[in-house]
Design an enzyme around this catalytic site. Sequence first.
Site, PDB file in Angstrom:
ATOM      1  N   ASP A  98       0.821  -1.208   0.000  1.00 13.10           N
ATOM      2  CA  ASP A  98       0.000   0.000   0.000  1.00 13.10           C
ATOM      3  C   ASP A  98       0.860   1.265   0.000  1.00 13.10           C
ATOM      4  O   ASP A  98       0.393   2.344   0.358  1.00 13.10           O
ATOM      5  CB  ASP A  98      -0.938   0.017   1.207  1.00 13.10           C
ATOM      6  CG  ASP A  98      -0.194  -0.082   2.533  1.00 13.10           C
ATOM      7  OD1 ASP A  98       1.030  -0.310   2.511  1.00 13.10           O
ATOM      8  OD2 ASP A  98      -0.849   0.064   3.588  1.00 13.10           O
ATOM      9  N   HIS A 146      21.518   2.147 -19.729  1.00 12.50           N
ATOM     10  CA  HIS A 146      20.580   2.541 -18.681  1.00 12.50           C
ATOM     11  C   HIS A 146      20.746   1.636 -17.459  1.00 12.50           C
ATOM     12  O   HIS A 146      19.772   1.097 -16.923  1.00 12.50           O
ATOM     13  CB  HIS A 146      19.140   2.502 -19.197  1.00 12.50           C
ATOM     14  CG  HIS A 146      18.820   3.592 -20.164  1.00 12.50           C
ATOM     15  ND1 HIS A 146      17.704   3.592 -20.961  1.00 12.50           N
ATOM     16  CD2 HIS A 146      19.483   4.726 -20.476  1.00 12.50           C
ATOM     17  CE1 HIS A 146      17.695   4.679 -21.719  1.00 12.50           C
ATOM     18  NE2 HIS A 146      18.763   5.377 -21.439  1.00 12.50           N
ATOM     19  N   ASP A 179      25.519   9.411 -14.692  1.00 14.89           N
ATOM     20  CA  ASP A 179      24.509  10.107 -15.495  1.00 14.89           C
ATOM     21  C   ASP A 179      23.361  10.457 -14.561  1.00 14.89           C
ATOM     22  O   ASP A 179      22.490   9.627 -14.284  1.00 14.89           O
ATOM     23  CB  ASP A 179      24.048   9.202 -16.642  1.00 14.89           C
ATOM     24  CG  ASP A 179      23.046   9.883 -17.584  1.00 14.89           C
ATOM     25  OD1 ASP A 179      22.496  10.932 -17.215  1.00 14.89           O
ATOM     26  OD2 ASP A 179      22.826   9.352 -18.685  1.00 14.89           O
ATOM     27  N   ASP A 198      20.545  17.301 -16.838  1.00 14.98           N
ATOM     28  CA  ASP A 198      20.898  15.963 -17.336  1.00 14.98           C
ATOM     29  C   ASP A 198      22.375  15.978 -17.722  1.00 14.98           C
ATOM     30  O   ASP A 198      22.732  16.465 -18.797  1.00 14.98           O
ATOM     31  CB  ASP A 198      20.014  15.613 -18.534  1.00 14.98           C
ATOM     32  CG  ASP A 198      20.250  14.205 -19.064  1.00 14.98           C
ATOM     33  OD1 ASP A 198      21.038  13.458 -18.457  1.00 14.98           O
ATOM     34  OD2 ASP A 198      19.645  13.861 -20.098  1.00 14.98           O
ATOM     35  N   HIS A 234      23.440   4.722 -29.536  1.00 16.46           N
ATOM     36  CA  HIS A 234      22.370   5.661 -29.175  1.00 16.46           C
ATOM     37  C   HIS A 234      22.521   6.980 -29.919  1.00 16.46           C
ATOM     38  O   HIS A 234      23.462   7.194 -30.681  1.00 16.46           O
ATOM     39  CB  HIS A 234      22.361   5.905 -27.658  1.00 16.46           C
ATOM     40  CG  HIS A 234      23.628   6.502 -27.111  1.00 16.46           C
ATOM     41  ND1 HIS A 234      23.918   7.845 -27.178  1.00 16.46           N
ATOM     42  CD2 HIS A 234      24.679   5.923 -26.467  1.00 16.46           C
ATOM     43  CE1 HIS A 234      25.072   8.080 -26.596  1.00 16.46           C
ATOM     44  NE2 HIS A 234      25.565   6.930 -26.162  1.00 16.46           N
ATOM     45  N   HIS A 248      19.036  14.969 -27.339  1.00 16.79           N
ATOM     46  CA  HIS A 248      17.578  14.995 -27.208  1.00 16.79           C
ATOM     47  C   HIS A 248      17.166  16.322 -26.594  1.00 16.79           C
ATOM     48  O   HIS A 248      17.978  17.047 -26.010  1.00 16.79           O
ATOM     49  CB  HIS A 248      17.065  13.817 -26.363  1.00 16.79           C
ATOM     50  CG  HIS A 248      17.610  13.775 -24.954  1.00 16.79           C
ATOM     51  ND1 HIS A 248      17.145  14.577 -23.941  1.00 16.79           N
ATOM     52  CD2 HIS A 248      18.585  13.006 -24.398  1.00 16.79           C
ATOM     53  CE1 HIS A 248      17.803  14.312 -22.811  1.00 16.79           C
ATOM     54  NE2 HIS A 248      18.683  13.373 -23.069  1.00 16.79           N
ATOM     55  N   HIS A 294      13.384  13.766 -21.501  1.00 17.50           N
ATOM     56  CA  HIS A 294      13.243  13.679 -22.956  1.00 17.50           C
ATOM     57  C   HIS A 294      11.999  14.487 -23.295  1.00 17.50           C
ATOM     58  O   HIS A 294      10.874  13.981 -23.254  1.00 17.50           O
ATOM     59  CB  HIS A 294      13.131  12.219 -23.412  1.00 17.50           C
ATOM     60  CG  HIS A 294      14.371  11.421 -23.129  1.00 17.50           C
ATOM     61  ND1 HIS A 294      14.456  10.495 -22.118  1.00 17.50           N
ATOM     62  CD2 HIS A 294      15.592  11.443 -23.711  1.00 17.50           C
ATOM     63  CE1 HIS A 294      15.664   9.957 -22.098  1.00 17.50           C
ATOM     64  NE2 HIS A 294      16.372  10.524 -23.049  1.00 17.50           N
ATOM     65  N   GLU A 354      25.814  14.357 -26.041  1.00 18.89           N
ATOM     66  CA  GLU A 354      26.319  13.253 -25.227  1.00 18.89           C
ATOM     67  C   GLU A 354      26.907  12.113 -26.066  1.00 18.89           C
ATOM     68  O   GLU A 354      26.343  11.010 -26.105  1.00 18.89           O
ATOM     69  CB  GLU A 354      25.214  12.720 -24.324  1.00 18.89           C
ATOM     70  CG  GLU A 354      23.869  12.457 -25.020  1.00 18.89           C
ATOM     71  CD  GLU A 354      22.797  11.987 -24.049  1.00 18.89           C
ATOM     72  OE1 GLU A 354      23.066  11.033 -23.275  1.00 18.89           O
ATOM     73  OE2 GLU A 354      21.707  12.583 -24.065  1.00 18.89           O
ATOM     74  N   TYR A 356      31.381   2.414 -25.786  1.00 14.54           N
ATOM     75  CA  TYR A 356      31.161   1.419 -24.746  1.00 14.54           C
ATOM     76  C   TYR A 356      31.798   0.097 -25.163  1.00 14.54           C
ATOM     77  O   TYR A 356      31.462  -0.455 -26.216  1.00 14.54           O
ATOM     78  CB  TYR A 356      29.651   1.237 -24.508  1.00 14.54           C
ATOM     79  CG  TYR A 356      28.949   2.570 -24.362  1.00 14.54           C
ATOM     80  CD1 TYR A 356      28.847   3.192 -23.141  1.00 14.54           C
ATOM     81  CD2 TYR A 356      28.442   3.233 -25.491  1.00 14.54           C
ATOM     82  CE1 TYR A 356      28.246   4.440 -23.024  1.00 14.54           C
ATOM     83  CE2 TYR A 356      27.845   4.474 -25.385  1.00 14.54           C
ATOM     84  CZ  TYR A 356      27.746   5.077 -24.152  1.00 14.54           C
ATOM     85  OH  TYR A 356      27.151   6.313 -24.045  1.00 14.54           O
ATOM     86  N   ARG A 406      31.024   8.276 -21.550  1.00 14.22           N
ATOM     87  CA  ARG A 406      30.042   9.198 -22.113  1.00 14.22           C
ATOM     88  C   ARG A 406      30.252  10.555 -21.444  1.00 14.22           C
ATOM     89  O   ARG A 406      30.500  10.628 -20.234  1.00 14.22           O
ATOM     90  CB  ARG A 406      28.611   8.701 -21.891  1.00 14.22           C
ATOM     91  CG  ARG A 406      27.553   9.609 -22.500  1.00 14.22           C
ATOM     92  CD  ARG A 406      26.168   8.951 -22.574  1.00 14.22           C
ATOM     93  NE  ARG A 406      25.545   8.665 -21.303  1.00 14.22           N
ATOM     94  CZ  ARG A 406      25.389   7.443 -20.796  1.00 14.22           C
ATOM     95  NH1 ARG A 406      25.831   6.373 -21.463  1.00 14.22           N
ATOM     96  NH2 ARG A 406      24.807   7.257 -19.623  1.00 14.22           N
ATOM     97  N   GLU A 454      28.353  14.331 -21.261  1.00 14.21           N
ATOM     98  CA  GLU A 454      27.074  14.974 -21.615  1.00 14.21           C
ATOM     99  C   GLU A 454      26.935  16.332 -20.965  1.00 14.21           C
ATOM    100  O   GLU A 454      27.150  16.480 -19.761  1.00 14.21           O
ATOM    101  CB  GLU A 454      25.908  14.087 -21.178  1.00 14.21           C
ATOM    102  CG  GLU A 454      24.533  14.684 -21.419  1.00 14.21           C
ATOM    103  CD  GLU A 454      23.418  13.793 -20.895  1.00 14.21           C
ATOM    104  OE1 GLU A 454      22.274  13.957 -21.365  1.00 14.21           O
ATOM    105  OE2 GLU A 454      23.684  12.950 -20.015  1.00 14.21           O
TER     106      GLU A 454
END
Length: 441
Positions: free
Chosen positions: A40, A243, A260, A271, A350, A354, A361, A384, A388, A406, A408
């Site tokens: 709950d 992610h 990130d 961001d 990627h 954005h 986004h 960004e 990888y 990365r 950004e």
Amino acid sequence: MRKPSVPIEIFKARRQRLAQLIKGSALLVPAWPELIRNADSHFNYRADSNLFYLTGFDEPESWLFFRPGSKNEVTLFVRQKNEERETWDGFRYGVEAAKKIFGVDQTYPIEDLVKVGSELIQGVDKIYYTLFRNSWSDPLFAEMIHKAYGTRPRYGLGPAPIYDANSLLGEMRIVKSDEEADFMRRACGISAEAHVELMKATKPGVSERALHGLFIKSVMERGAVGEAYGGIVASGDNSTTLHYRFNEAVLEAGQVLLVDCGAEFQFYSGDITRTYPVNGRFTNAQKRVYQKILNVQKKLIEMVKPGLPHFDLQEATIRGLTEILIEEKLLSGSVDDNIKSGAYQKYYPHGVSHLLGLDTHDLGAIRVQGASRPMEAGWVITIEPGLYFSAKDENVPEELRGVGIRIEDDILVTADGCENMTRGVPKEVEEVEALVGANFR
């Protein structure tokens, strides 16, 4: 008693702009429902961005009906005052206070939504509403439509056409006003300061989770409501997962840490991504690739200006990163052939940019009729680039396996170029190495 965090005049001005676009129509914007986390217990509630953008109202179980040109243009449906529920869950504006404080024409209890709402959409030329996005609101919208237009066939009339509200409001939200730009500078500044705190607190033996918690503490101490999105704090091979969400590993010497994370201030997002060595010194291979990616990122920022097609940034990124991959002997052949075949996507899967705003986004069309849209002053975008290299990839030199990099920043397009709103967090190799672990030296 709670009070609106942004001057109500800002929302009135937005509705006046919108009224010029949809005369004779009705815009319906529902709140997001509250969501159960477990048993709950609910997730912390965050208002729908469109509803907030037009009203400043941030409670669940609410709807906005906007009918420019009608006697009562702005109608809110809200929860009623309820002392028992407020004892448990906190303050509610209620019907009377919502009308007075938020400057709308009329308010009704949410229980009257279908009855009154079906009357409010009668006689309009168009209805703007975003279907298939909100599982709580769609059945109520369908019920209102059915009730409103049940008798229209008798007169040879069909229901008013339904247009997507997100597309409409995206056109407004894509260009930030001066007030919005100031909110975003604050969100970005808070985010940058928190990233610096994480750099200072990074060392072998610290957990990703502890650093994530430090970020949340740092932004909230500086006036943010919390994170703009679920933060990524990824060490070692975790940095190669775009992610990554677990944030549960313990940092080890020799690894890089990819962070990130962004703060939310007055509903606007920061961001930022930074990547740095856990023990305060890049290895030679890490430094070499990091510097090359940073060079690409800085060139991309230099490109940003009004009139530049947004997709030009992605094309330049792909070319720049593909050149790096060939130099590092991760790809062979020409740059053009590797771009044509998509071979670079193994290491760069990627997009580079954005829109950023009320949502991380953000709403707004960056392609129109299949063509990349030229950027305009007032856009806020991310830049960004990243590469990888999975620890499982035996084609990658051992010194780069388990390394994701990365970088950004958040960029405001200005009349004659751009403004880097996240320049407060260092990214040059020497600056980064000087900061990492500073709290423990």
